[in-house]
Design an enzyme around this catalytic site. Sequence first.
Site, PDB file in Angstrom:
ATOM      1  N   HIS A 146      14.363 -28.593 -15.432  1.00 32.43           N
ATOM      2  CA  HIS A 146      14.956 -29.483 -16.444  1.00 32.43           C
ATOM      3  C   HIS A 146      16.451 -29.209 -16.615  1.00 32.43           C
ATOM      4  O   HIS A 146      16.863 -28.429 -17.464  1.00 32.43           O
ATOM      5  CB  HIS A 146      14.207 -29.252 -17.769  1.00 32.43           C
ATOM      6  CG  HIS A 146      14.434 -30.298 -18.801  1.00 32.43           C
ATOM      7  ND1 HIS A 146      13.441 -30.734 -19.657  1.00 32.43           N
ATOM      8  CD2 HIS A 146      15.531 -31.021 -19.136  1.00 32.43           C
ATOM      9  CE1 HIS A 146      13.931 -31.657 -20.459  1.00 32.43           C
ATOM     10  NE2 HIS A 146      15.191 -31.852 -20.175  1.00 32.43           N
ATOM     11  N   VAL A 187      22.715 -32.845 -14.840  1.00 29.69           N
ATOM     12  CA  VAL A 187      23.964 -32.642 -14.090  1.00 29.69           C
ATOM     13  C   VAL A 187      24.986 -33.745 -14.367  1.00 29.69           C
ATOM     14  O   VAL A 187      26.130 -33.649 -13.923  1.00 29.69           O
ATOM     15  CB  VAL A 187      23.738 -32.496 -12.567  1.00 29.69           C
ATOM     16  CG1 VAL A 187      22.992 -31.212 -12.260  1.00 29.69           C
ATOM     17  CG2 VAL A 187      23.049 -33.695 -11.983  1.00 29.69           C
ATOM     18  N   ARG A 188      24.561 -34.797 -15.092  1.00 31.04           N
ATOM     19  CA  ARG A 188      25.477 -35.849 -15.593  1.00 31.04           C
ATOM     20  C   ARG A 188      26.085 -36.740 -14.527  1.00 31.04           C
ATOM     21  O   ARG A 188      26.773 -37.699 -14.861  1.00 31.04           O
ATOM     22  CB  ARG A 188      26.610 -35.250 -16.446  1.00 31.04           C
ATOM     23  CG  ARG A 188      26.149 -34.400 -17.617  1.00 31.04           C
ATOM     24  CD  ARG A 188      25.322 -35.176 -18.603  1.00 31.04           C
ATOM     25  NE  ARG A 188      25.059 -34.395 -19.820  1.00 31.04           N
ATOM     26  CZ  ARG A 188      23.987 -34.571 -20.576  1.00 31.04           C
ATOM     27  NH1 ARG A 188      23.069 -35.476 -20.250  1.00 31.04           N
ATOM     28  NH2 ARG A 188      23.822 -33.867 -21.665  1.00 31.04           N
ATOM     29  N   ASP A 220      13.383 -38.462 -19.794  1.00 33.88           N
ATOM     30  CA  ASP A 220      13.903 -37.451 -20.714  1.00 33.88           C
ATOM     31  C   ASP A 220      15.191 -37.893 -21.406  1.00 33.88           C
ATOM     32  O   ASP A 220      16.076 -38.495 -20.809  1.00 33.88           O
ATOM     33  CB  ASP A 220      14.178 -36.131 -20.004  1.00 33.88           C
ATOM     34  CG  ASP A 220      14.648 -35.084 -21.004  1.00 33.88           C
ATOM     35  OD1 ASP A 220      13.890 -34.799 -21.944  1.00 33.88           O
ATOM     36  OD2 ASP A 220      15.786 -34.613 -20.882  1.00 33.88           O
ATOM     37  N   HIS A 278      10.219 -29.251 -22.973  1.00 38.02           N
ATOM     38  CA  HIS A 278      10.774 -28.512 -24.116  1.00 38.02           C
ATOM     39  C   HIS A 278       9.938 -28.565 -25.404  1.00 38.02           C
ATOM     40  O   HIS A 278      10.379 -29.036 -26.440  1.00 38.02           O
ATOM     41  CB  HIS A 278      12.206 -28.937 -24.415  1.00 38.02           C
ATOM     42  CG  HIS A 278      12.477 -30.414 -24.364  1.00 38.02           C
ATOM     43  ND1 HIS A 278      11.722 -31.336 -25.023  1.00 38.02           N
ATOM     44  CD2 HIS A 278      13.438 -31.108 -23.714  1.00 38.02           C
ATOM     45  CE1 HIS A 278      12.206 -32.538 -24.792  1.00 38.02           C
ATOM     46  NE2 HIS A 278      13.243 -32.434 -23.993  1.00 38.02           N
ATOM     47  N   ASN A 312      18.058 -31.540 -29.076  1.00 38.27           N
ATOM     48  CA  ASN A 312      16.845 -32.358 -29.131  1.00 38.27           C
ATOM     49  C   ASN A 312      15.812 -31.802 -28.167  1.00 38.27           C
ATOM     50  O   ASN A 312      16.062 -31.778 -26.966  1.00 38.27           O
ATOM     51  CB  ASN A 312      17.211 -33.801 -28.737  1.00 38.27           C
ATOM     52  CG  ASN A 312      16.007 -34.726 -28.724  1.00 38.27           C
ATOM     53  OD1 ASN A 312      14.863 -34.287 -28.820  1.00 38.27           O
ATOM     54  ND2 ASN A 312      16.263 -36.024 -28.585  1.00 38.27           N
ATOM     55  N   ASP A 351      16.839 -27.073 -19.929  1.00 36.58           N
ATOM     56  CA  ASP A 351      17.396 -28.270 -20.608  1.00 36.58           C
ATOM     57  C   ASP A 351      18.918 -28.140 -20.740  1.00 36.58           C
ATOM     58  O   ASP A 351      19.517 -28.535 -21.747  1.00 36.58           O
ATOM     59  CB  ASP A 351      16.741 -28.508 -21.979  1.00 36.58           C
ATOM     60  CG  ASP A 351      17.037 -29.910 -22.518  1.00 36.58           C
ATOM     61  OD1 ASP A 351      17.607 -30.737 -21.785  1.00 36.58           O
ATOM     62  OD2 ASP A 351      16.700 -30.164 -23.695  1.00 36.58           O
ATOM     63  N   PHE A 393      23.561 -34.482 -28.972  1.00 37.08           N
ATOM     64  CA  PHE A 393      22.505 -33.471 -28.902  1.00 37.08           C
ATOM     65  C   PHE A 393      22.619 -32.725 -27.574  1.00 37.08           C
ATOM     66  O   PHE A 393      22.803 -33.354 -26.530  1.00 37.08           O
ATOM     67  CB  PHE A 393      21.130 -34.148 -28.928  1.00 37.08           C
ATOM     68  CG  PHE A 393      20.754 -34.768 -30.242  1.00 37.08           C
ATOM     69  CD1 PHE A 393      20.144 -34.015 -31.231  1.00 37.08           C
ATOM     70  CD2 PHE A 393      20.984 -36.126 -30.485  1.00 37.08           C
ATOM     71  CE1 PHE A 393      19.761 -34.592 -32.438  1.00 37.08           C
ATOM     72  CE2 PHE A 393      20.609 -36.711 -31.692  1.00 37.08           C
ATOM     73  CZ  PHE A 393      20.003 -35.941 -32.670  1.00 37.08           C
ATOM     74  N   GLY A 394      22.492 -31.398 -27.584  1.00 38.66           N
ATOM     75  CA  GLY A 394      22.397 -30.684 -26.311  1.00 38.66           C
ATOM     76  C   GLY A 394      23.220 -29.421 -26.234  1.00 38.66           C
ATOM     77  O   GLY A 394      24.241 -29.266 -26.904  1.00 38.66           O
TER      78      GLY A 394
HETATM   79 ZN   LIG Z   1      14.475 -34.000 -23.573  1.00 38.08          ZN
END
Ligand SMILES: [Zn+2]
Length: 433
Positions: free
Chosen positions: A56, A59-60, A150, A230, A276, A303, A321-322
Amino acid sequence: MSSYVIRQAKVLGEKVADIAIEDGVITAIGTDLTVNGATEVDAKGLVALPGLVDLHTHVREPGREDAETVLTGSKAAARGGFTCVHAMANTDPVADTAGVVEQVWRLGREGGYCDVQPVGAVTIGLKGEQLAELGAMADSAATVRVFSDDGKCVSDAVIMRRALEYVKAFDGVIAQHSQEPRLTEGAQMNEGPLSGELGLTGWPAVAEEAIVARDVLLAEHVGSRLHVCHLSTRGSVEIVRWAKSRGINVTAEVTPHHLLLTDDLVRSYDPIYKVNPPLRSDDDVQAVREGLADGTIDIVATDHAPHPMEDKECEWSAAAFGMLGLETALSVVQQTMVDTGLLTWAQVADKMSAKPAEIGRVRNQGRPLEVGEPANIVLVDPQATRLIDARNTASLSRNNPYAGLTLPGEVVATFLRGRPTVSDRTLVEAVTV
Ligand SMILES: [Zn+2]
């Protein structure tokens, strides 16, 4: 190709042995090994583990190359001891076609720092309405086996049922982001006394647990594989434990941050802690640690979610979020699970290498440290401690929730098929593919 002899490593934290690597393969494990022309690697006091596999990672690329690219994410992965990462599908364009997943897969190969295994979207555009080209992505050069929307939940039960049915044909798995959308409208942090006190909209545990419960029953009904992304609450752990006792084919992951951090950090209103699913209570943290230790939770997955600082240096409710996670995952697992006596290093190897590769159906990764296996190896110094500095990273982003903390353990070297990607605690600048 170069040969190496890793001297006196503690293999899986247990027996001290030398490991010989020739032509990308482990050719011997034993004492006083000699290989002509081999480079010697002093591994005294270091633990040797198989290269880590993350199920998970964000890499955008394509779309948000200012936050991370396949190459920078791969470098961060190598620094964290990973030799394979699964790249999530919520890119722009979304990875919902064979074309996009092949692009991501190819970029990973060109980079050479780790294998990048794309995750395909379950639905077109992550909209939750129509199934994406699951079969075409499975048949593509990227051989996709993990499918996930996701970032969003496949909330429609009929779509989820169809997806579970469809992937059976090629032994795929649906990795669900369990978040009931109506129960989390405007949600900002874990629902509890603190959300009331801070005046932030609560994100109830039941929003996650209701979907986990529904999906394990759907997986049972269809006879398909479900993976819970997650997982973060005690109730989710209990549902997965029940499902496994009933023989349902479900696996689950927990992130390093849900093993260590609690919602109490939100008191600072620092959006670095906005994630999240949200950071939960102390009791939930205890439950996920126990669940990981007893096998209810199968794996640790990072994540890793890079964001540029402008998306984090703003007021809480406007922030993204992240959190980052690749470069610190092993340290957090050492602190929360190994140094506490909950897991041995051999069990860490299982939960961060063998099992994630098995769930993702990745061949030649997550293999045991044995003669004849690919030389995917990480050497860890468990005695080292390091002060986490957000600027010291291979990622393009800096949203590191551990900045300022001192964590145990450091990756000294990472080998991908016998080539070092990290050597002497430093990223190798150019990896020859
Ligand atoms: Zn997620």
